[in-house]
Scaffold this motif. Structure first.
Motif, mmCIF file in Angstrom:
data_model
loop_
_atom_site.group_PDB
_atom_site.id
_atom_site.type_symbol
_atom_site.label_atom_id
_atom_site.label_comp_id
_atom_site.label_asym_id
_atom_site.label_seq_id
_atom_site.Cartn_x
_atom_site.Cartn_y
_atom_site.Cartn_z
ATOM 1 N N ALA A 210 -9.207 6.889 -30.962
ATOM 2 C CA ALA A 210 -9.326 5.551 -30.376
ATOM 3 C C ALA A 210 -9.897 5.615 -28.962
ATOM 4 O O ALA A 210 -9.496 6.462 -28.158
ATOM 5 C CB ALA A 210 -7.955 4.866 -30.358
ATOM 6 N N PRO A 211 -10.801 4.699 -28.630
ATOM 7 C CA PRO A 211 -11.335 4.634 -27.263
ATOM 8 C C PRO A 211 -10.408 3.828 -26.369
ATOM 9 O O PRO A 211 -9.461 3.199 -26.833
ATOM 10 C CB PRO A 211 -12.668 3.911 -27.452
ATOM 11 N N ARG A 212 -10.680 3.833 -25.070
ATOM 12 C CA ARG A 212 -9.903 2.999 -24.165
ATOM 13 C C ARG A 212 -10.839 2.334 -23.163
ATOM 14 O O ARG A 212 -12.012 2.703 -23.044
ATOM 15 C CB ARG A 212 -8.815 3.803 -23.443
ATOM 16 N N CYS A 213 -10.313 1.334 -22.486
ATOM 17 C CA CYS A 213 -11.101 0.679 -21.444
ATOM 18 C C CYS A 213 -10.180 0.289 -20.293
ATOM 19 O O CYS A 213 -8.952 0.267 -20.446
ATOM 20 C CB CYS A 213 -11.825 -0.559 -21.983
ATOM 21 N N ALA A 214 -10.774 0.008 -19.156
ATOM 22 C CA ALA A 214 -9.991 -0.400 -17.995
ATOM 23 C C ALA A 214 -9.504 -1.834 -18.183
ATOM 24 O O ALA A 214 -10.151 -2.637 -18.843
ATOM 25 C CB ALA A 214 -10.848 -0.313 -16.731
ATOM 26 N N ARG A 215 -8.370 -2.131 -17.585
ATOM 27 C CA ARG A 215 -7.894 -3.510 -17.557
ATOM 28 C C ARG A 215 -8.634 -4.286 -16.465
ATOM 29 O O ARG A 215 -9.156 -5.370 -16.702
ATOM 30 C CB ARG A 215 -6.392 -3.517 -17.296
ATOM 31 N N SER A 293 -7.387 17.535 -26.544
ATOM 32 C CA SER A 293 -8.299 17.488 -25.394
ATOM 33 C C SER A 293 -9.553 16.688 -25.712
ATOM 34 O O SER A 293 -10.029 15.890 -24.893
ATOM 35 C CB SER A 293 -8.685 18.905 -24.963
ATOM 36 N N ASP A 294 -10.077 16.882 -26.919
ATOM 37 C CA ASP A 294 -11.271 16.145 -27.326
ATOM 38 C C ASP A 294 -10.983 14.650 -27.415
ATOM 39 O O ASP A 294 -11.808 13.820 -26.996
ATOM 40 C CB ASP A 294 -11.781 16.655 -28.672
ATOM 41 N N ASN A 295 -9.828 14.304 -27.963
ATOM 42 C CA ASN A 295 -9.473 12.888 -28.099
ATOM 43 C C ASN A 295 -9.347 12.222 -26.735
ATOM 44 O O ASN A 295 -9.823 11.090 -26.529
ATOM 45 C CB ASN A 295 -8.162 12.739 -28.872
ATOM 46 N N LEU A 296 -8.703 12.908 -25.800
ATOM 47 C CA LEU A 296 -8.528 12.355 -24.458
ATOM 48 C C LEU A 296 -9.867 12.219 -23.747
ATOM 49 O O LEU A 296 -10.144 11.195 -23.100
ATOM 50 C CB LEU A 296 -7.586 13.237 -23.647
ATOM 51 N N LYS A 297 -10.695 13.231 -23.862
ATOM 52 C CA LYS A 297 -12.002 13.203 -23.199
ATOM 53 C C LYS A 297 -12.880 12.089 -23.769
ATOM 54 O O LYS A 297 -13.541 11.358 -23.027
ATOM 55 C CB LYS A 297 -12.711 14.551 -23.337
ATOM 56 N N ARG A 298 -12.859 11.940 -25.086
ATOM 57 C CA ARG A 298 -13.673 10.903 -25.718
ATOM 58 C C ARG A 298 -13.250 9.516 -25.242
ATOM 59 O O ARG A 298 -14.086 8.669 -24.934
ATOM 60 C CB ARG A 298 -13.550 11.008 -27.237
ATOM 61 N N ALA A 299 -11.944 9.288 -25.165
ATOM 62 C CA ALA A 299 -11.435 7.992 -24.701
ATOM 63 C C ALA A 299 -11.838 7.735 -23.251
ATOM 64 O O ALA A 299 -12.244 6.626 -22.887
ATOM 65 C CB ALA A 299 -9.916 7.946 -24.857
ATOM 66 N N TYR A 303 -14.253 4.807 -21.506
ATOM 67 C CA TYR A 303 -13.720 4.071 -20.355
ATOM 68 C C TYR A 303 -14.738 4.064 -19.212
ATOM 69 O O TYR A 303 -15.095 3.007 -18.671
ATOM 70 C CB TYR A 303 -12.422 4.758 -19.937
ATOM 71 N N ASN A 304 -15.233 5.234 -18.851
ATOM 72 C CA ASN A 304 -16.190 5.332 -17.740
ATOM 73 C C ASN A 304 -17.548 4.742 -18.100
ATOM 74 O O ASN A 304 -18.236 4.174 -17.247
ATOM 75 C CB ASN A 304 -16.341 6.786 -17.305
ATOM 76 N N ASN A 305 -17.939 4.858 -19.373
ATOM 77 C CA ASN A 305 -19.225 4.299 -19.798
ATOM 78 C C ASN A 305 -19.233 2.779 -19.658
ATOM 79 O O ASN A 305 -20.231 2.196 -19.201
ATOM 80 C CB ASN A 305 -19.517 4.697 -21.246
ATOM 81 N N ALA A 325 -14.017 3.864 -7.534
ATOM 82 C CA ALA A 325 -14.400 5.179 -8.048
ATOM 83 C C ALA A 325 -14.204 5.243 -9.558
ATOM 84 O O ALA A 325 -13.348 4.555 -10.120
ATOM 85 C CB ALA A 325 -13.571 6.263 -7.376
ATOM 86 N N HIS A 326 -14.991 6.070 -10.203
ATOM 87 C CA HIS A 326 -14.826 6.275 -11.621
ATOM 88 C C HIS A 326 -13.564 7.094 -11.883
ATOM 89 O O HIS A 326 -13.106 7.861 -11.038
ATOM 90 C CB HIS A 326 -16.049 6.975 -12.217
ATOM 91 N N TYR A 327 -13.041 6.941 -13.072
ATOM 92 C CA TYR A 327 -11.800 7.623 -13.449
ATOM 93 C C TYR A 327 -12.023 9.132 -13.513
ATOM 94 O O TYR A 327 -12.993 9.599 -14.109
ATOM 95 C CB TYR A 327 -11.319 7.108 -14.804
ATOM 96 N N MET A 328 -11.112 9.870 -12.912
ATOM 97 C CA MET A 328 -11.104 11.331 -13.000
ATOM 98 C C MET A 328 -9.731 11.754 -13.491
ATOM 99 O O MET A 328 -8.705 11.365 -12.922
ATOM 100 C CB MET A 328 -11.386 11.950 -11.623
#
Length: 431
Positions: A210-215, A293-299, A303-305, A325-328
């Motif tokens: 699943a992807p995520r996005c900022a609120r 790790s892949d799932n977290l990175k993909r999400a 989010y950053n895209n 700033a972008h999420y790190m």
């Protein structure tokens, strides 16, 4: 045998209607709204009560994940004092009950449709547990979330473990004492995992893709930015994924407590244990694919895209917006565990949050593809007198939500009106 609908209309078995709508959720009632405006006689058939899923299949702390201003049902836009807030469960139900009153649809509740058959030379036979009805045109507003998905591996989990699907979850007190394995990190899984964590439960979370996005980003809700960017107006035919977008998992985010991000990494820092995709249960062991790790990175990439696209929009249009700033990420799994022992983990509940599958087996019409999904263009099937409404990405992102259902319903009803006018013209010509 006669029956009385919710608005006092009396119907008889074997009655014929110009239109029958199946389902009295927001899709079916929105269709009824426009049919009433067009003075087209119709009947709505509902298996349970109106808006049943909203009233019975949401957990206690549920809130909208889109801001209140996007509640734009036909003739019933949100008029409260918190347009950028997020209605909670009781407020949502109140909003929908007011919509029910405004529409005052002719709904036959607690009536199960057992089969819909296309009959020659035209029209449909609608069989129900209260008898048979007939219609010239049919609108299917029964949604696409019919059968909760629970994998066959669940059969091997001991009966001492309580298993429940997300549609049945209400609150942590409902579950037996002990730790909980939440399977799935989509919109429901992520929010339920947080709900359990806040209730003091030890949670193990099996993640997915699943992807995520900022609120909020750069001073505004991301939904507001995307609305300005016309993302929600994009038809499925123009989306880069085309119809493939219908299979996408929803981005996880929350409207809880005024709205915030959901960050699975912060869950882990707060004591929740994360795993990759759950793959099997064997020899008292839950087994996972080591792709956390892949799932977290993909999400995070998604989010950053999204935020980068907002940055570009701000720059192109010379908008004055605060920098952000972008999420790190500040947490990474040290090692990925591929097994979890049922006994040692103290897990007493497995909560499945891996979605639903559609089931239109009761609809006997040649309009389905190989995956059992109806072929249509903006809800109009190749039969031209059989319609769908309320499906995800039926036409736009908002098609399955409060924000876009009105436009879809209005479009379908105009098509229904055109069919009626054409039929009447033919009848006059042949008279």
């Amino acid at each position: 045998m006669s029956y009385t609908t919710t608005n006092g209309t009396t119907v008889q078995k074997n009655d014929h209607f110009p239109v029958i709508i199946i389902g009295a959720g927001q899709a079916g009632l929105s269709s009824s709204y426009y049919l009433k405006q067009a003075s087209v006689e119709h009947l709505v058939i509902e298996k349970h009560q109106m808006m049943n899923a909203w009233k019975t299949k949401r957990w206690d702390s549920f809130s909208l994940v889109t801001p209140n201003w996007q509640c734009q049902l036909p003739g019933h836009h949100y008029e409260g004092d918190d347009p950028h807030g997020f209605m909670v469960k009781d407020e949502i139900i109140g909003y929908l009950k007011e919509f029910e009153k405004k529409v005052n649809a002719p709904v036959l509740t607690n009536t199960s449709v057992t089969k819909v058959t296309a009959i020659e030379p035209n029209g449909y036979q609608v069989d129900t547990d209260k008898g048979t009805f007939f219609a010239s045109q049919v609108v299917v507003g029964a949604g696409g979330y019919h059968e909760p998905i629970i994998p066959r591996m669940a059969e091997r989990i001991p009966s001492s473990v309580y298993q429940i699907h997300s549609e049945e979850y209400k609150n942590a007190a409902q579950l037996p004492k002990g730790n909980v394995l939440v399977v799935g990190s989509g919109q429901s899984g992520a929010q339920i995992a947080e709900d359990l964590h806040l209730a003091g439960r030890k949670v193990f979370l099996a993640t997915g893709d699943a992807p995520r996005c900022a609120r909020f980003y750069r001073g505004r809700d991301v939904v507001d930015w995307l609305a300005d960017m016309k993302y929600y107006d994009m038809p499925v035919s123009q989306h880069p994924l085309r119809e493939g977008v219908r299979d996408n998992t929803n981005h996880y985010v929350t409207g809880r407590d005024g709205g915030r991000d959901i960050d699975l990494r912060k869950f882990a820092q707060a004591g929740m244990e994360l795993f990759g995709l759950m793959d099997d249960f064997e020899d008292n062991q839950f087994k996972f694919i080591p792709n956390l790790s892949d799932n977290l990175k993909r999400a995070d990439d998604v989010y950053n895209n999204i935020n980068q696209r907002i940055d570009k929009y701000i720059e192109t249009n010379n908008i004055d917006a605060p920098e952000q700033a972008h999420y790190m990420s500040d947490w990474e799994p040290n090692a990925e565990r591929e097994t979890l022992d049922l006994t040692d983990s103290g897990i007493t509940t497995v909560l499945w949050c891996i979605g639903f599958r559609p089931n239109f087996s009761w609809l006997d019409a040649p309009i389905f593809n190989g995956n059992g999904y109806p072929q249509h263009e903006r809800g109009v099937t190749p039969l031209n007198d059989l319609f769908f409404i309320g499906l995800p990405w039926l036409h736009t992102w908002g098609s399955g939500r409060f924000s876009g259902i009105a436009k879809d319903a209005e479009y379908i009803v105009k098509h229904i009106e055109n069919n009626i006018e054409t039929a009447n013209a033919k009848a006059l010509k042949s008279a």
